[in-house]
Structures are given as structure tokens and as C-alpha cells.
Design an enzyme around this catalytic site. Structure first.
Site, short mmCIF file in Angstrom:
data_model
loop_
_atom_site.label_atom_id
_atom_site.label_comp_id
_atom_site.label_asym_id
_atom_site.label_seq_id
_atom_site.Cartn_x
_atom_site.Cartn_y
_atom_site.Cartn_z
N TRP A 213 -10.56 -43.31 64.63
CA TRP A 213 -10.81 -42.03 63.97
C TRP A 213 -9.53 -41.69 63.22
O TRP A 213 -8.49 -41.49 63.82
CB TRP A 213 -11.17 -40.95 64.99
CG TRP A 213 -11.65 -39.66 64.41
CD1 TRP A 213 -12.92 -39.37 63.99
CD2 TRP A 213 -10.90 -38.46 64.22
NE1 TRP A 213 -13.00 -38.07 63.56
CE2 TRP A 213 -11.77 -37.49 63.68
CE3 TRP A 213 -9.57 -38.11 64.44
CZ2 TRP A 213 -11.35 -36.21 63.36
CZ3 TRP A 213 -9.15 -36.83 64.13
CH2 TRP A 213 -10.05 -35.90 63.60
N LYS B 106 -22.85 -25.82 69.04
CA LYS B 106 -23.67 -27.02 69.28
C LYS B 106 -24.52 -27.34 68.04
O LYS B 106 -24.65 -28.49 67.65
CB LYS B 106 -24.58 -26.81 70.49
CG LYS B 106 -23.88 -26.96 71.81
CD LYS B 106 -23.44 -28.40 72.03
CE LYS B 106 -22.20 -28.48 72.90
NZ LYS B 106 -20.96 -28.00 72.33
N GLU C 151 -21.19 -20.68 71.79
CA GLU C 151 -21.44 -22.06 72.16
C GLU C 151 -22.73 -22.59 71.54
O GLU C 151 -22.80 -23.74 71.09
CB GLU C 151 -21.47 -22.20 73.69
CG GLU C 151 -21.80 -23.59 74.22
CD GLU C 151 -20.79 -24.66 73.84
OE1 GLU C 151 -21.08 -25.85 74.03
OE2 GLU C 151 -19.69 -24.30 73.33
N GLU D 178 -22.28 -28.62 65.18
CA GLU D 178 -21.67 -29.92 65.52
C GLU D 178 -22.61 -31.08 65.23
O GLU D 178 -22.18 -32.10 64.67
CB GLU D 178 -21.31 -29.96 67.01
CG GLU D 178 -19.98 -29.36 67.38
CD GLU D 178 -19.68 -29.55 68.85
OE1 GLU D 178 -18.56 -29.96 69.17
OE2 GLU D 178 -20.56 -29.29 69.69
N CYS E 73 -8.85 -42.46 69.35
CA CYS E 73 -9.38 -43.78 69.10
C CYS E 73 -9.68 -44.48 70.41
O CYS E 73 -9.22 -44.07 71.47
CB CYS E 73 -8.37 -44.61 68.31
SG CYS E 73 -7.68 -43.76 66.86
N HIS F 174 -21.29 -4.63 61.37
CA HIS F 174 -19.99 -4.70 60.70
C HIS F 174 -19.88 -5.93 59.81
O HIS F 174 -18.77 -6.40 59.53
CB HIS F 174 -18.86 -4.69 61.75
CG HIS F 174 -18.76 -3.42 62.51
ND1 HIS F 174 -18.03 -2.34 62.09
CD2 HIS F 174 -19.37 -3.02 63.66
CE1 HIS F 174 -18.14 -1.34 62.96
NE2 HIS F 174 -18.96 -1.74 63.92
N ARG G 76 -15.12 -42.14 70.82
CA ARG G 76 -13.75 -41.69 70.57
C ARG G 76 -13.33 -41.88 69.13
O ARG G 76 -12.27 -41.37 68.72
CB ARG G 76 -12.77 -42.44 71.49
CG ARG G 76 -12.87 -42.04 72.94
CD ARG G 76 -11.82 -42.75 73.75
NE ARG G 76 -10.48 -42.37 73.35
CZ ARG G 76 -9.78 -41.40 73.93
NH1 ARG G 76 -10.29 -40.73 74.92
NH2 ARG G 76 -8.56 -41.12 73.52
N ASN H 64 -3.12 -45.37 69.33
CA ASN H 64 -3.80 -44.07 69.35
C ASN H 64 -2.71 -43.01 69.35
O ASN H 64 -1.83 -43.03 70.20
CB ASN H 64 -4.68 -43.94 70.60
CG ASN H 64 -5.47 -42.66 70.63
OD1 ASN H 64 -5.49 -41.91 69.67
ND2 ASN H 64 -6.13 -42.39 71.74
N GLY H 65 -2.76 -42.07 68.40
CA GLY H 65 -1.76 -41.01 68.35
C GLY H 65 -1.25 -40.79 66.94
O GLY H 65 -1.83 -41.25 65.96
N LYS I 241 -14.59 -37.52 70.64
CA LYS I 241 -14.81 -36.90 71.95
C LYS I 241 -13.55 -36.22 72.47
O LYS I 241 -13.59 -35.08 72.92
CB LYS I 241 -15.27 -37.96 72.94
CG LYS I 241 -15.60 -37.41 74.33
CD LYS I 241 -16.80 -36.50 74.28
CE LYS I 241 -17.15 -35.92 75.63
NZ LYS I 241 -18.22 -34.92 75.52
#
Length: 617
Positions: free
Chosen positions: A75, A487, A483, A490, A2, A506, A27, A101-102, A612
């Protein structure tokens, strides 16, 4: 995960706090709120669900003002993202207000205790109970009440508190997530990240775990949870506030993609001597003799940084001839890893506050393993706890989907591999010099890759309606396939999967049909024999996709006629050393994902459900 902002001074706190929250919205963005003490000594709260603009509208419709206050963008971890659960939270008397935050791990027993004591809890959050705990102990100074409350908390937390019974005072406490305090001209700031306060000051210090800060109009006082005074070094932040703005680009992510030549150059320049190939590692409390004695390397990271770690494995094993294992930060300590003084543990984190990576670092230290951090944020927790730090000089990265942090991490890993190879006498001076020159040439080559933006837009126009993408690569190129897929999923929410090209038969080949775009990372280093072998096998994989009518988008080295003839679309990158090609390969995949997401109308900078910095498990 947050955003927290606090202010005490002579100005109206509301616009300062809202501006800071806007810079921290990456965040967390499922709810937001603000609390200020007004001229009549009343705590005024405004809270909304959804993005920050909803809070700004609520404040516009029902204004509040005051010269000190706190704000938060959330968040969710405990409780649904509703207005009721939005921060700040207050106790039932309305005397104490908290942002947090936490995660409080003993949330349920504390909740039961408070209910038994007659407290009336209104929400589903763990934050509200912190306000009630502080109010329970508040018999004089706010900081003493906070100290008593935090001693009862288990878990990780950054809390910032104000009270109308002890006005013009902000109390902040840290155990895990970051807290930064900024010093202005007779005004002071508290935040969870530096960009929130850069418009007002660059003089800051970072709280360490167990620190409690009392921020008043007259100054800042630091102590620990037991009341003992502590000192923290003042840091001058070099980032210009303009660096945290979009700079004319439509999105932060696009700006940050285009900043990569500068970011890689800043990470490399001054750290390598061209005449000798020697690498100079800053902030390093690990001697060359210790580097020589290491018998293995563990690399620990999460998300995009984990993909960088996979590339780093190839770099370190090839150039330093050390065995390397790569672990997810979230898994590392739970598998009882074999560590000791002969192990170098490398932890990679853009923010330096990633909870899982920090926990893994602490596990390594307990087993007497030396830890080396690769990080972008000066003074962050992972750097303070490491034996040495290799800073990436990417500057602020605001877009949730990491771009320039990734490429600078690759550059830093290459520097580390060169250093280890040289001190272990695996590489001679001539080879180090050649590889250093290759690295220093990468920023200019990145600029060439970025000059073809129209091609990526055209590919996005053609394939943005695809329901699935497959990304393939071999050897050091496989992590770039991972990656590229990350991206795309996301920021566009399209299902995408990265796979080793050699594993296609496979399972993944069953997905290939005329509707499936397959992105193949097929570049090569013509001077490397092993690269030629991998390339030939990758060409075979392209042929297998084409035989099943799949649409191939191939990332190839300039002048590669063979791959160009087979692929439906080609993205050419300049030639480079095999181990440095990943830095060039990933940029087209970032831009492809970006343009697909824009075509779909997605929120590129703030994808749904993501934040983030993941500062909780």
C-alpha cells in the site's frame, strides 16, 4: 501498511510465500512482488502492479523456485503504485533484496548521499535506498550490514532482507510496524501478521522495537541493533487457520459480521461473576487502589475504534462517574495534553500496531499516566507497552472495514466501566450484578438481529443508487450514527455523514429532500428516564425529516409503535440497557452497508485506498 512474508526451509518457498501474501492482502493491494534465491544462486524477482492475482499470473507465466525467499504486498507511501515501485527492491549489483513496511523520514538526505556516492537509484521509493545502504556495508555477514544500515534510518520500519552473498539467511529488523517470526519443523517463517503463517505453525514470537532477527535453516537468533543478544517469549497462537478463511460466506466482512455473537460472548465470558457482578480484568498491572485514585480518563483511538471510544465515554462517565476525554490518536500528542499520575489513558486498537495510537500511548507514559490497552492481537506492541490490557477475543479480522472488532471493543469498555464503577464504589453489588446480566444477554440478542438479513438486503435494493446518506442519533446512539456512516462510505463509496440529531437544524437539514435516505438510530431503554427524553427529541427529528420528504430508515426497539408509524422503514432490535444498545444498533448498519456495496459491485473486503492496519502516520 503492507504485507510481508519470508520463508527458509526445505520446501519450495514460492507457494508458501504467495499463500501468505494472499492472507495479508488486506494490508495492502496496489502492487506485489516476490524474490527467491534459485538453485544457481541467482536472486529471481517477480513484481506486478495491482492485486496479488497479477503476481500469481506472472509467476505462472515465468516460474521461479527456491527454498528461501521473501514477498510483499504493498500500500503505497513513497512512490506511485507501479511495477517499478513494487517490492522487493534490490541494490544496483543485484546482491541484496529488501521488503519494507513503514516510512523512512530522512529519505531525501539519504537519497542525496547515495547518489553522491555513485549509487544508481531506479525508483521513487524509500525502500530501494535501504537495499543500497545494506549493500554499501555488506563485507561479510548480512546481519552486520543490516545493523549498520538501520542505524542510519530515521522513521518507522519493518524490513526483511536476503542476499545471495550470505544465502539461506533472512534478516528482519523492527522499529515500529509489526514483525512476527514463526517456528516450524526445520523451517522458519517471517511475516508482518500472524494469519500469513497459521497454516504452517502456531509457535511464534514477536519482535520488539529495536530487535533484529537472523532466521536460518538451523534456527533463529535474536539481538538488538547494537548486536547484543535479546530474548522474546514464545507465544502459542490459539486461532485455528480455518478461522482466517471465509467459512462459506461470500466475503470475509459478512463472515465477521455473523461472528459477532461468538466474539462478544468470548470477550465477556469468564470475566464477570454473575453472583456478585465483579469484573476480572486479565493482564492488568494496575491495582484496585490505583483505579480508585484516578481522577480522569483519556481515551485515544483512530477510525472505528474512535467511535467505540465515544461510546466508552458514556459508559465510563455514567457507571464510574469519571470525566472522560476522547482524542484521535493522530491529534493527541500534538495538542500538549494535560496528563499525570491521576490520569488513566485508555488506548484502543484492533491490531495493536496503529502508529498514531502507539505514539499517543508513549506520550501518555512520558507524562506518567498509566496506560490500559483494549486490543485484539496478543503480543502486539500496544499491549506490550501498556500497564494493563483488556483483550477482545474477536479472532482474526480480515475484512478491512472493522465489524466484530468494534462490537467487542464496546463489550470490553463496558467491562472496564463496570470494574471502575465497582472499585470506586459508585455501583453497588446489586447494580453490578444487574448490568453484568444485561451484558451476558447481548450475544443471544445479536443472533436475533442477524436473523433478519433479508430485510437489510431489501433496503439495499431500494437505496443502493442514492448519492448521499445521512445518519442521525442522540446521546450514546450518536457514535453509532458516525460508525454507520463510516461503514457505508468505506465499502460502497457513497457519501455518508453521521450527525448528532440535535444539530440537524444547524445545517444538515438543508440536504434533506425526497432523494435523501436518512438513517435514524432511535432505539431506547424504556426503564431509563433520560432515554425517554432523548427518544422524544429523536421522534421530533424524524418528523422534521418527513416534513421535507426525506426517506427515514429507523433503528427502533421492538414494539415501538410510535416510531414505526412515522418511518418509511423500520429495523427492530431487542430491548436492552441504554449503554448496551449500541452493540445491537450497529449490526443492522453494518449489514446495510455490506448489501449496498455488494449491489454496487464494490470490493467489500478490500476497499480502494484503504488498508487494515495503519502502521504509518
Amino acid at each position: 501498511m503492507c504485507g510481508i512474508v519470508g520463508y527458509v526451509g526445505g520446501r519450495d518457498a514460492v507457494p508458501i510465500i504467495l499463500d501468505g501474501l494472499r492472507r495479508l492482502e488486506y494490508r495492502g493491494y496496489d502492487s506485489a512482488g516476490i524474490a527467491v534465491l534459485d538453485a544457481s544462486n541467482e536472486l529471481k524477482l517477480r513484481r506486478t502492479s495491482g492485486k496479488l492475482r497479477n503476481l500469481e499470473e506472472a509467476v505462472r507465466m515465468d516460474p521461479v523456485s527456491g527454498t528461501f525467499g521473501i514477498g510483499h504486498t504493498r500500500w503505497a507511501t513513497h512512490g506511485r503504485p507501479t511495477e517499478e515501485n513494487a517490492h522487493p527492491h534490490r541494490d544496483c549489483k543485484g546482491d541484496v533484496v529488501v521488503v519494507h513496511n513503514g516510512v523512512i523520514e530522512n529519505f531525501l538526505p539519504l537519497r542525496r548521499q547515495l547518489l553522491d556516492e555513485g549509487h544508481k537509484l531506479q525508483t521513487e521509493t524509500d525502500t530501494e535506498l535501504i537495499a543500497h545502504l545494506i549493500e554499501k556495508h555488506l563485507q561479510g555477514s548480512l546481519e552486520e550490514a543490516v545493523r549498520q544500515a538501520v542505524r542510519q534510518l530515521r522513521g518507522i520500519f519493518a524490513i526483511v532482507v536476503i542476499s545471495r552473498s550470505d544465502p539461506r539467511k533472512i534478516v528482519a529488523a523492527r522499529k515500529g510496524p509489526p514483525v512476527v517470526v514463526g517456528l516450524g519443523n526445520k523451517e522458519y517463517f517471517v511475516a508482518s501478521d500472524v494469519p500469513a503463517i497459521l497454516n504452517h505453525t502456531r509457535e511464534v514470537f514477536f519482535l520488539a522495537d529495536g530487535d533484529l532477527a537472523v532466521v536460518e535453516g538451523e534456527g533463529v537468533h535474536l539481538g538488538d541493533f547494537d548486536g547484543r543478544p535479546v530474548k522474546r517469549p514464545l507465544t502459542h497462537i490459539m486461532w485455528d487457520p480455518i478461522m482466517a478463511e471465509k467459512g462459506g460466506y461470500k466475503h470475509f466482512m459478512l463472515k465477521e459480521i455473523y461472528e459477532q455473537p461468538r466474539a462478544v460472548r468470548d470477550t465477556v465470558v469468564g470475566r464477570v461473576a454473575l453472583e456478585s457482578g465483579r469484573v476480572f480484568l486479565d493482564e492488568m498491572d494496575i491495582t484496585e487502589e490505583e483505579f480508585r485514585r484516578f481522577e480522569q480518563v483519556k481515551i485515544v483511538a483512530c477510525g472505528t475504534s474512535w467511535h467505540a471510544a465515544l461510546v466508552g465515554k458514556f459508559m465510563l462517565e455514567s457507571l464510574a462517574r469519571l470525566p472522560v476525554e476522547v482524542d484521535y490518536g493522530s491529534e493527541f500528542r500534538y495538542r500538549d495534553p494535560i496528563l499525570g499520575p491521576d490520569t488513566l489513558t485508555v488506548v484502543i486498537s484492533q491490531s495493536g500496531e496503529t502508529a498514531d495510537t502507539l505514539a499517543a500511548q508513549r506520550e501518555a507514559k512520558q507524562e506518567n499516566s498509566r496506560t490500559l490497552a483494549i486490543c485484539n492481537v496478543l503480543g502486539s506492541m500496544v499491549t506490550r507497552e501498556a500497564s494493563g490490557t483488556l483483550y477482545t477475543h474477536a479472532g482474526p479480522e480480515i475484512g478491512v472495514a472493522s465489524t466484530k472488532a468494534f462490537t467487542t471493543q464496546l463489550a470490553a469498555l463496558f467491562l472496564l466501566a463496570l470494574h471502575l464503577g465497582r472499585v470506586r464504589e459508585v455501583l453497588d453489588e446489586a447494580e453490578c450484578r444487574r448490568l453484568a446480566q444485561e451484558l451476558l444477554a447481548i450475544p443471544a440478542k445479536l443472533e436475533a438481529v442477524l436473523s433478519r438479513d433479508a430485510l437489510y438486503e431489501e433496503l439495499a435494493r431500494k437505496y443502493f443508487r442514492a448519492g448521499d446518506f445521512l445518519f442521525l442519533g442522540r446521546g450514546v446512539h450518536f457514535p453509532i450514527a458516525l460508525e454507520g456512516a463510516l461503514k457505508l462510505k468505506e465499502i460502497s463509496y457513497i457519501h455518508a455523514e453521521g450527525y448528532p440529531a440535535g444539530e440537524m437544524k444547524h445545517g444538515p437539514i438543508a440536504l434533506v429532500d425526497e432523494h435523501m435516505p436518512v438513517v435514524v438510530v432511535a432505539s431506547r431503554d424504556a426503564s431509563a428516564a433520560n432515554s425517554r427524553v432523548l427518544y422524544e427529541k429523536t421522534i421530533s427529528n424524524i418528523q422534521e425529516v418527513k416534513a421535507r420528504e426525506g426517506k427515514v430508515i429507523a433503528v427502533i426497539t421492538q414494539g415501538d409503535v410510535e416510531a414505526a408509524r412515522l418511518a418509511d422503514h423500520v429495523i427492530e432490535i431487542p430491548p436492552a440497557c441504554e449503554l448496551l444498545l449500541p452493540i445491537l444498533e450497529v449490526v443492522p448498519l453494518q449489514l446495510l452497508a455490506y448489501h449496498v456495496a455488494v449491489r454496487l459491485g464494490c470490493d467489500v473486503d478490500q476497499p480502494r485506498n484503504l488498508a487494515k492496519s495503519v502502521t504509518v502516520e
